[in-house]
Scaffold this motif. Sequence first.
Motif, PDB file in Angstrom:
ATOM      1  N   ASP A  75       0.832  -1.197   0.000  1.00 54.28           N
ATOM      2  CA  ASP A  75       0.000   0.000   0.000  1.00 54.28           C
ATOM      3  C   ASP A  75       0.871   1.253   0.000  1.00 54.28           C
ATOM      4  OD1 ASP A  75       0.903  -0.484   2.632  1.00 54.28           O
ATOM      5  OD2 ASP A  75      -0.651   0.824   3.433  1.00 54.28           O
ATOM      6  N   GLU A  76       0.275   2.352  -0.390  1.00 50.01           N
ATOM      7  CA  GLU A  76       0.869   3.685  -0.293  1.00 50.01           C
ATOM      8  C   GLU A  76       2.292   3.745  -0.865  1.00 50.01           C
ATOM      9  OE1 GLU A  76      -1.576   5.426   3.531  1.00 50.01           O
ATOM     10  OE2 GLU A  76       0.201   4.194   3.940  1.00 50.01           O
ATOM     11  N   ALA A  77       2.508   3.062  -1.972  1.00 50.85           N
ATOM     12  CA  ALA A  77       3.820   3.074  -2.638  1.00 50.85           C
ATOM     13  C   ALA A  77       3.885   4.276  -3.582  1.00 50.85           C
ATOM     14  CB  ALA A  77       4.046   1.765  -3.387  1.00 50.85           C
ATOM     15  N   HIS A  78       3.724   5.466  -3.020  1.00 52.01           N
ATOM     16  CA  HIS A  78       3.607   6.680  -3.828  1.00 52.01           C
ATOM     17  C   HIS A  78       4.914   7.051  -4.523  1.00 52.01           C
ATOM     18  CE1 HIS A  78      -0.190   6.807  -1.898  1.00 52.01           C
ATOM     19  NE2 HIS A  78       0.204   7.410  -0.782  1.00 52.01           N
ATOM     20  N   SER A  79       6.035   6.543  -4.025  1.00 50.18           N
ATOM     21  CA  SER A  79       7.324   6.864  -4.635  1.00 50.18           C
ATOM     22  C   SER A  79       7.766   5.817  -5.647  1.00 50.18           C
ATOM     23  CB  SER A  79       8.392   7.010  -3.538  1.00 50.18           C
ATOM     24  OG  SER A  79       8.085   8.089  -2.687  1.00 50.18           O
ATOM     25  N   THR A  80       6.883   4.889  -5.963  1.00 52.79           N
ATOM     26  CA  THR A  80       7.166   3.847  -6.961  1.00 52.79           C
ATOM     27  C   THR A  80       6.244   4.073  -8.149  1.00 52.79           C
ATOM     28  OG1 THR A  80       7.518   2.341  -5.082  1.00 52.79           O
ATOM     29  CG2 THR A  80       7.421   1.350  -7.274  1.00 52.79           C
ATOM     30  N   SER A  81       6.799   4.104  -9.353  1.00 52.33           N
ATOM     31  CA  SER A  81       5.948   4.279 -10.535  1.00 52.33           C
ATOM     32  C   SER A  81       5.031   3.073 -10.688  1.00 52.33           C
ATOM     33  CB  SER A  81       6.798   4.434 -11.789  1.00 52.33           C
ATOM     34  OG  SER A  81       7.416   3.199 -12.128  1.00 52.33           O
ATOM     35  N   HIS A  82       3.921   3.261 -11.395  1.00 56.74           N
ATOM     36  CA  HIS A  82       2.983   2.150 -11.593  1.00 56.74           C
ATOM     37  C   HIS A  82       3.673   0.982 -12.290  1.00 56.74           C
ATOM     38  CE1 HIS A  82      -0.697  -0.044 -12.336  1.00 56.74           C
ATOM     39  NE2 HIS A  82      -0.386  -0.112 -13.627  1.00 56.74           N
ATOM     40  N   GLU A  83       4.455   1.271 -13.307  1.00 61.07           N
ATOM     41  CA  GLU A  83       5.148   0.201 -14.036  1.00 61.07           C
ATOM     42  C   GLU A  83       6.087  -0.565 -13.115  1.00 61.07           C
ATOM     43  OE1 GLU A  83       7.968  -0.356 -18.024  1.00 61.07           O
ATOM     44  OE2 GLU A  83       7.624   1.629 -17.163  1.00 61.07           O
ATOM     45  N   ASP A  84       6.853   0.169 -12.288  1.00 64.06           N
ATOM     46  CA  ASP A  84       7.762  -0.498 -11.364  1.00 64.06           C
ATOM     47  C   ASP A  84       6.996  -1.280 -10.294  1.00 64.06           C
ATOM     48  OD1 ASP A  84       9.983   0.392 -12.683  1.00 64.06           O
ATOM     49  OD2 ASP A  84      10.519   1.929 -11.202  1.00 64.06           O
ATOM     50  N   TYR A  85       5.884  -0.724  -9.842  1.00 67.42           N
ATOM     51  CA  TYR A  85       5.078  -1.397  -8.822  1.00 67.42           C
ATOM     52  C   TYR A  85       4.589  -2.753  -9.327  1.00 67.42           C
ATOM     53  CZ  TYR A  85       1.309  -2.218  -5.441  1.00 67.42           C
ATOM     54  OH  TYR A  85       0.483  -2.773  -4.477  1.00 67.42           O
ATOM     55  N   VAL A  86       4.060  -2.769 -10.535  1.00 67.77           N
ATOM     56  CA  VAL A  86       3.555  -4.018 -11.109  1.00 67.77           C
ATOM     57  C   VAL A  86       4.681  -5.027 -11.248  1.00 67.77           C
ATOM     58  CG1 VAL A  86       2.519  -5.069 -13.158  1.00 67.77           C
ATOM     59  CG2 VAL A  86       1.615  -2.900 -12.281  1.00 67.77           C
ATOM     60  N   ALA A  87       5.825  -4.588 -11.765  1.00 65.02           N
ATOM     61  CA  ALA A  87       6.958  -5.498 -11.956  1.00 65.02           C
ATOM     62  C   ALA A  87       7.439  -6.057 -10.615  1.00 65.02           C
ATOM     63  CB  ALA A  87       8.093  -4.769 -12.671  1.00 65.02           C
ATOM     64  N   PHE A  88       7.536  -5.171  -9.625  1.00 63.55           N
ATOM     65  CA  PHE A  88       8.011  -5.615  -8.308  1.00 63.55           C
ATOM     66  C   PHE A  88       7.039  -6.615  -7.680  1.00 63.55           C
ATOM     67  CE2 PHE A  88       8.049  -5.462  -3.728  1.00 63.55           C
ATOM     68  CZ  PHE A  88       9.388  -5.660  -3.439  1.00 63.55           C
ATOM     69  N   MET A  89       5.743  -6.306  -7.689  1.00 63.15           N
ATOM     70  CA  MET A  89       4.780  -7.184  -7.037  1.00 63.15           C
ATOM     71  C   MET A  89       4.686  -8.535  -7.727  1.00 63.15           C
ATOM     72  SD  MET A  89       4.037  -5.502  -4.403  1.00 63.15           S
ATOM     73  CE  MET A  89       2.570  -6.071  -3.545  1.00 63.15           C
ATOM     74  N   ASP A  90       4.877  -8.566  -9.036  1.00 65.20           N
ATOM     75  CA  ASP A  90       4.910  -9.855  -9.739  1.00 65.20           C
ATOM     76  C   ASP A  90       6.026 -10.734  -9.182  1.00 65.20           C
ATOM     77  OD1 ASP A  90       2.761  -9.252 -11.355  1.00 65.20           O
ATOM     78  OD2 ASP A  90       3.953  -8.806 -13.143  1.00 65.20           O
ATOM     79  N   ARG A  91       7.221 -10.155  -9.028  1.00 69.17           N
ATOM     80  CA  ARG A  91       8.355 -10.943  -8.547  1.00 69.17           C
ATOM     81  C   ARG A  91       8.224 -11.280  -7.062  1.00 69.17           C
ATOM     82  NH1 ARG A  91      14.142  -9.284 -11.099  1.00 69.17           N
ATOM     83  NH2 ARG A  91      14.627 -11.213  -9.961  1.00 69.17           N
ATOM     84  N   ALA A  92       7.752 -10.347  -6.268  1.00 69.77           N
ATOM     85  CA  ALA A  92       7.601 -10.610  -4.838  1.00 69.77           C
ATOM     86  C   ALA A  92       6.589 -11.719  -4.579  1.00 69.77           C
ATOM     87  CB  ALA A  92       7.185  -9.329  -4.118  1.00 69.77           C
ATOM     88  N   GLN A  93       5.487 -11.702  -5.304  1.00 66.31           N
ATOM     89  CA  GLN A  93       4.476 -12.756  -5.135  1.00 66.31           C
ATOM     90  C   GLN A  93       5.032 -14.116  -5.531  1.00 66.31           C
ATOM     91  OE1 GLN A  93       0.111 -11.527  -5.989  1.00 66.31           O
ATOM     92  NE2 GLN A  93       1.353 -10.271  -7.365  1.00 66.31           N
ATOM     93  N   ALA A  94       5.821 -14.154  -6.593  1.00 62.68           N
ATOM     94  CA  ALA A  94       6.419 -15.419  -7.015  1.00 62.68           C
ATOM     95  C   ALA A  94       7.371 -15.950  -5.943  1.00 62.68           C
ATOM     96  CB  ALA A  94       7.153 -15.224  -8.338  1.00 62.68           C
ATOM     97  N   THR A  95       8.090 -15.056  -5.288  1.00 56.60           N
ATOM     98  CA  THR A  95       9.002 -15.471  -4.225  1.00 56.60           C
ATOM     99  C   THR A  95       8.236 -16.083  -3.057  1.00 56.60           C
ATOM    100  OG1 THR A  95      10.596 -13.766  -4.842  1.00 56.60           O
ATOM    101  CG2 THR A  95      10.772 -14.669  -2.617  1.00 56.60           C
ATOM    102  N   VAL A  96       7.134 -15.471  -2.678  1.00 54.80           N
ATOM    103  CA  VAL A  96       6.315 -16.017  -1.597  1.00 54.80           C
ATOM    104  C   VAL A  96       5.853 -17.430  -1.947  1.00 54.80           C
ATOM    105  CG1 VAL A  96       4.148 -15.755  -0.328  1.00 54.80           C
ATOM    106  CG2 VAL A  96       5.591 -13.752  -0.759  1.00 54.80           C
TER     107      VAL A  96
END
Length: 547
Positions: free
Chosen positions: A352-373
Amino acid sequence: MRQHRTFPRFRLLGSLLLVVAAGAAGLGAAPGGAAPGGAPPGGTAASAPRPLGDIVPAPASVRPGGDPYTLTPRTRIHVDDGAREARRVAAYLADVLRPSTGYALPVVDDDAGPGGIRLRLTGREAALGEEGYRLESGRRGVTLTARTPAGLFHGVQTLRQQLPASIEEDTRRRGPWQVAGGTITDTPRYGYRGAMLDVSRHFFTVGQVKRYIDQMALYKINKLHLHLSDDQGWRIAIDSWPRLATHGGSTQVGGGPGGYYTKAQYKDIVAYAASRHLEVVPEIDMPGHTNAALASYAELNCDGVAPPLYTGTEVGFSSLCVAKEITYDFVDDVVREIAALTPGRYLHIGGDEAHSTSHEDYVAFMDRAQATVATYGKTVIGWHQLTGANPARGALVQYWGLDRTSDAEKARVARAAQNGTRLILSPADRLYLDMKYTKDTPIGLSWAGYVEVRRSYDWDPGAYLPGVPDSAVAGVEAPLWTETVSSSAHIDLMAFPRLLGAAELGWSPAASHDWEAYRLRLAGQGPRMEALGIDFHRSPQVPWRTA
């Protein structure tokens, strides 16, 4: 302010005790024509048993009738011969009842003994599910039946609430100790019934967390969400990144000493919660809310420069460096080590509240983080901003929006639900326990508005979000953020009595939800909370009774 005892009767008995959260029922007719919480005609409130089902959360089914059962010095607690798990629950029950009654209450292995209290585990009661139970009470005794230890433990909590509030005292009190006659058959509405404690903004010790666990268990909450990292503090030791705890955990809001849990301490919390059938859900918030991590390791910052530690309360200014591969080494190490310590199903990655992360970077990061989990065998939970990316298959999304949240954002969450993503509901203007009750509440925040007891209780999770069917709701959770909360006394004030309403929303059938009936049952919990040393908010919306 009165001193708060540490719930000695909730302690572990030998190994793990089995958990209990009170199973509650839609109120039927009270025995003898009594109103809920009142006395039968011709009796007195002091001597009459509490009407069957006059508890929180309300049970699914209550059928009052027959004579009450009275505990005596001769009462024994029976379990089937060789039923080890039932014996653990029985030992817990005896530990609850002995100090105030002064009775020996031996736990005996037999299935044919006369009267007393009987605890039965059986695989033949499919309708009771994973957490349900049946309580049958009459002149000769009380029988609790369940399919699982969790169900039996919940039944014990109901039995406990049917006894006078003075049963919670640490010293001997005068009875009579009576349980009204009849039958309660009880199963929960939702499988996820949670409370969140933010230990990042202000650190809470193992003992303080255990105290909150004990309080939650009484009301059948079965998830403890621990918010372990944020801008202000990192609260769990990670062997591969040791400065996260030693440096990132060295302060808190306002500049206090902070603190962190060693791995042994975290495992102790997890085991203690499990003994009360609460599953710990650890949260490592990312990619935002990460200043404590960024301050601990310069290489996690895009410019390679570590920021100073942060002790304020602003949000949205920090972000992991999505472009750096070391970021994903960090995520992998943290998730791997926490997953190894956590036997539960879930791992919360914030988002939440990742205001300093661009939308494109947010999507890319969450894809990888979810895969790690998923790599480490856990199911992802994320705040509802995850629906702006790609929620993983099976992921849970925790919705914290308000009534005034935009229609577009609500529609995005609804689309995710329609596509198979299940929701945990934590609307901030209903269930955030850090919101002030009124403008005069001495601590707390008000950005989501004032949340008095009625507002917190008086809504239906199954019909809350347009386009989201009840079948898509996994349950509810009441978060307690701690920007202004720094002691157990503060937890008591802000969580109670609103946590009881959250517990009822998660457990009780939708048809039983009625504010006027609930406020009377809640009033009856006042003496019980007092006996337990919980210094709760005396809302004027509730006709409180006192001990």
